[in-house]
Motif scaffolding. Sequence first.
Motif, PDB file in Angstrom:
ATOM      1  N   VAL A   1       3.377   6.680   1.886  1.00 26.78           N
ATOM      2  CA  VAL A   1       3.685   8.091   1.643  1.00 26.78           C
ATOM      3  C   VAL A   1       2.985   8.968   2.673  1.00 26.78           C
ATOM      4  O   VAL A   1       3.584   9.905   3.221  1.00 26.78           O
ATOM      5  N   LEU A   2       1.735   8.675   2.971  1.00 29.02           N
ATOM      6  CA  LEU A   2       0.999   9.436   4.000  1.00 29.02           C
ATOM      7  C   LEU A   2       1.662   9.309   5.364  1.00 29.02           C
ATOM      8  O   LEU A   2       1.763  10.285   6.104  1.00 29.02           O
TER       9      LEU A   2
ATOM     10  N   VAL B   1       0.862  -1.182   0.000  1.00 27.74           N
ATOM     11  CA  VAL B   1       0.000   0.000   0.000  1.00 27.74           C
ATOM     12  C   VAL B   1       0.898   1.233   0.000  1.00 27.74           C
ATOM     13  O   VAL B   1       1.158   1.843   1.039  1.00 27.74           O
ATOM     14  N   LEU B   2       1.363   1.597  -1.167  1.00 26.16           N
ATOM     15  CA  LEU B   2       2.352   2.657  -1.301  1.00 26.16           C
ATOM     16  C   LEU B   2       1.798   4.026  -0.901  1.00 26.16           C
ATOM     17  O   LEU B   2       2.491   4.822  -0.270  1.00 26.16           O
ATOM     18  N   TRP B   3       0.539   4.303  -1.257  1.00 27.87           N
ATOM     19  CA  TRP B   3      -0.031   5.613  -0.921  1.00 27.87           C
ATOM     20  C   TRP B   3      -0.099   5.813   0.591  1.00 27.87           C
ATOM     21  O   TRP B   3       0.112   6.920   1.081  1.00 27.87           O
ATOM     22  N   LEU B   4      -0.367   4.747   1.315  1.00 29.51           N
ATOM     23  CA  LEU B   4      -0.416   4.845   2.773  1.00 29.51           C
ATOM     24  C   LEU B   4       0.982   5.053   3.346  1.00 29.51           C
ATOM     25  O   LEU B   4       1.170   5.809   4.298  1.00 29.51           O
TER      26      LEU B   4
END
Length: 135
Positions: free
Chosen positions: A62-63, A57-60
Amino acid sequence: IDSSGDGSTQSVRGLVWRNPLEGSAMCIFILSMAALPPFAGFPSRVYVGSAILSAGVLWLAVLVIINILLATVYYSRLIRMAFDREQGKSDQPPVLYSKSARFAIAALALPSVVLGVYWDGLVKFISDSISTVVW
């Protein structure tokens, strides 16, 4: 944090010099919340980060990194304020805590450092406990 019960960040200024135990413990707790090694919050960041990356889960991820950066900036400002020597020398009297409150503060600060350094034993204990409960 101060005797008026203000609770604003301004009351943190010079806390390490006015109340050394309480100010040092506050810095330990803040560094633990920032999840910096060698404090107890660090192992949690390692496990959560590795779980996020292994799930892909790359977007998480980054967050989480953005949150870490923002929190670290805020926490570093609080610690800088706590070590402000000019405010520590002010005429503001130190807050007097009872012996039991001072003991509790020290007793809670100690595991924040110890569990950050020796977290393998805690993780093994938790893993063994979970494997015992979940067949």
